[in-house]
Write an enzyme that holds these catalytic residues in place. Structure first.
Site, PDB file in Angstrom:
ATOM      1  N   HIS A  47      -5.016  -6.135   3.580  1.00  0.00           N
ATOM      2  CA  HIS A  47      -4.296  -5.132   3.832  1.00  0.00           C
ATOM      3  C   HIS A  47      -3.613  -5.199   5.145  1.00  0.00           C
ATOM      4  O   HIS A  47      -4.217  -4.927   5.992  1.00  0.00           O
ATOM      5  CB  HIS A  47      -4.877  -3.483   3.618  1.00  0.00           C
ATOM      6  CG  HIS A  47      -5.324  -3.435   2.412  1.00  0.00           C
ATOM      7  ND1 HIS A  47      -5.301  -2.327   1.426  1.00  0.00           N
ATOM      8  CD2 HIS A  47      -6.300  -4.303   1.576  1.00  0.00           C
ATOM      9  CE1 HIS A  47      -5.547  -2.549   0.175  1.00  0.00           C
ATOM     10  NE2 HIS A  47      -6.635  -3.516   0.326  1.00  0.00           N
TER      11      HIS A  47
ATOM     12  N   GLN B 279      -5.452  -0.451  -3.836  1.00  0.00           N
ATOM     13  CA  GLN B 279      -6.223  -1.298  -4.532  1.00  0.00           C
ATOM     14  C   GLN B 279      -7.263  -0.719  -5.775  1.00  0.00           C
ATOM     15  O   GLN B 279      -7.310  -1.605  -6.809  1.00  0.00           O
ATOM     16  CB  GLN B 279      -6.988  -2.348  -3.452  1.00  0.00           C
ATOM     17  CG  GLN B 279      -7.575  -3.703  -4.166  1.00  0.00           C
ATOM     18  CD  GLN B 279      -8.120  -4.493  -2.995  1.00  0.00           C
ATOM     19  OE1 GLN B 279      -7.491  -4.734  -2.110  1.00  0.00           O
ATOM     20  NE2 GLN B 279      -9.257  -5.009  -3.244  1.00  0.00           N
TER      21      GLN B 279
ATOM     22  N   CYS C  55       0.785  -1.384   0.009  1.00  0.00           N
ATOM     23  CA  CYS C  55      -0.067  -0.009   0.049  1.00  0.00           C
ATOM     24  C   CYS C  55       0.925   1.241   0.004  1.00  0.00           C
ATOM     25  O   CYS C  55       2.024   1.175   0.687  1.00  0.00           O
ATOM     26  CB  CYS C  55      -1.046   0.137   1.068  1.00  0.00           C
ATOM     27  SG  CYS C  55      -0.212   0.610   2.662  1.00  0.00           S
ATOM     28  N   GLU C  56       0.494   2.159  -0.696  1.00  0.00           N
ATOM     29  CA  GLU C  56       1.198   3.454  -0.792  1.00  0.00           C
ATOM     30  C   GLU C  56       1.025   4.286   0.528  1.00  0.00           C
ATOM     31  O   GLU C  56       1.775   5.383   0.673  1.00  0.00           O
ATOM     32  CB  GLU C  56       0.803   4.197  -1.913  1.00  0.00           C
ATOM     33  CG  GLU C  56      -0.437   4.759  -2.152  1.00  0.00           C
ATOM     34  CD  GLU C  56      -0.768   5.380  -3.501  1.00  0.00           C
ATOM     35  OE1 GLU C  56       0.006   5.190  -4.354  1.00  0.00           O
ATOM     36  OE2 GLU C  56      -1.716   6.466  -3.543  1.00  0.00           O
ATOM     37  N   HIS C  57       0.058   4.067   1.347  1.00  0.00           N
ATOM     38  CA  HIS C  57      -0.028   4.885   2.619  1.00  0.00           C
ATOM     39  C   HIS C  57       0.965   4.228   3.770  1.00  0.00           C
ATOM     40  O   HIS C  57       1.364   5.137   4.222  1.00  0.00           O
ATOM     41  CB  HIS C  57      -1.307   4.763   2.967  1.00  0.00           C
ATOM     42  CG  HIS C  57      -2.216   5.387   2.021  1.00  0.00           C
ATOM     43  ND1 HIS C  57      -3.586   4.798   1.703  1.00  0.00           N
ATOM     44  CD2 HIS C  57      -2.325   6.439   1.020  1.00  0.00           C
ATOM     45  CE1 HIS C  57      -3.992   5.411   0.628  1.00  0.00           C
ATOM     46  NE2 HIS C  57      -3.388   6.498   0.349  1.00  0.00           N
ATOM     47  N   HIS C  58       1.173   2.910   3.631  1.00  0.00           N
ATOM     48  CA  HIS C  58       2.219   2.596   4.698  1.00  0.00           C
ATOM     49  C   HIS C  58       3.527   1.924   4.317  1.00  0.00           C
ATOM     50  O   HIS C  58       4.045   1.371   5.120  1.00  0.00           O
ATOM     51  CB  HIS C  58       1.284   1.626   6.087  1.00  0.00           C
ATOM     52  CG  HIS C  58       0.236   2.373   6.420  1.00  0.00           C
ATOM     53  ND1 HIS C  58      -1.107   2.474   5.802  1.00  0.00           N
ATOM     54  CD2 HIS C  58      -0.074   3.287   7.421  1.00  0.00           C
ATOM     55  CE1 HIS C  58      -1.828   3.052   6.588  1.00  0.00           C
ATOM     56  NE2 HIS C  58      -1.125   3.707   7.617  1.00  0.00           N
TER      57      HIS C  58
ATOM     58  N   CYS D  70      -1.906  -3.185   6.811  1.00  0.00           N
ATOM     59  CA  CYS D  70      -1.509  -1.944   7.475  1.00  0.00           C
ATOM     60  C   CYS D  70      -2.924  -1.862   8.220  1.00  0.00           C
ATOM     61  O   CYS D  70      -2.951  -1.160   9.288  1.00  0.00           O
ATOM     62  CB  CYS D  70      -1.520  -0.696   6.380  1.00  0.00           C
ATOM     63  SG  CYS D  70      -2.917  -0.523   5.458  1.00  0.00           S
TER      64      CYS D  70
HETATM   65 ZN   LIG Z   1      -1.813   1.119   4.124  1.00  0.00          ZN
END
Ligand SMILES: [Zn+2]
Length: 215
Positions: free
Chosen positions: A165, A137, A96-99, A167
């Protein structure tokens, strides 16, 4: 913001950032090790920065590949075949690009050829190329469907992705059983409920089976 400042910002944004060296990447891992509370100098962590950087080359190999090229090189005439082509349960690992935390899941792809088909291994490779980048996603689902649509020009494309996910399962809200399901339906799969239903019943979403998490 005045014009000059704004122009500078635009320029900075447009310029692709130079790729850091392997040594710089390894140094960044040492910083994170210290941030986690450990000592990169201790024996057990000796080779860790180098290993992490090599793992990154594998996890993010998708940046070096062009998915459109890949599909374009390999299509064949469909020879009059006019039913749905379906590849289901394509396992993937993404981040994931956030975490930058792993997303583990399965993709299901269907399309109704107009005159071109690709070898099914190419569909799996397509998933791989997009998965091996930082993702959300929803975007990955759309990118896969749009690329097939653009390159093969079929009557329709259907993509469903199920993802866990980490995260969310290992931190934050800690919902270990939660699976995210995203879909993108184009052409006949969007316009004809019957075709869409044929695809959805064929892919047998995990939720339908009621089985425990197997991914
Ligand atoms: Zn994430």
């Amino acid at each position: 913001m005045n014009d000059a400042v704004e122009a500078r910002h635009r320029k900075a944004k447009a310029k692709p950032s130079a790729r850091p060296s392997r040594e710089q990447a390894e140094e960044a891992v040492r910083v994170l090790l210290r941030w986690a509370g450990d000592e990169p100098e201790r024996e057990g962590l000796d080779g860790t920065p180098a290993r992490v950087v090599r793992a990154y080359e594998e996890w993010f190999a998708g940046y070096g590949e062009d998915p459109t090229d890949m599909l374009q090189r390999t299509f064949e005439e469909a020879g009059g075949y006019d039913e749905i082509v379906l590849l289901r349960d394509i396992r993937f690992e993404s981040h994931c690009e956030h975490h930058m935390a792993p997303i583990i899941g399965r993709a299901h792809i269907g399309y109704l050829p107009r005159n071109r088909v690709v070898g099914i291994s190419k569909l799996a490779r397509l998933v791989e190329v997009y998965a091996k980048r930082l993702q959300i996603q929803e975007r990955m689902t759309a990118e896969i469907a749009n690329t097939i649509d653009r390159v093969l020009n079929p009557h329709g494309v259907a993509v469903v992705i199920e993802g866990t996910h980490t995260c969310m399962t290992t931190r934050g809200v800690h919902k270990s059983q939660a699976t995210m399901v995203t879909s993108r339906m184009l052409g006949v799969f969007r316009d004809h409920a019957e075709t869409r239903q044929e695809f959805l019943s064929a892919i047998d979403l995990r939720g339908n089976r009621g089985a425990p998490a197997s991914i």
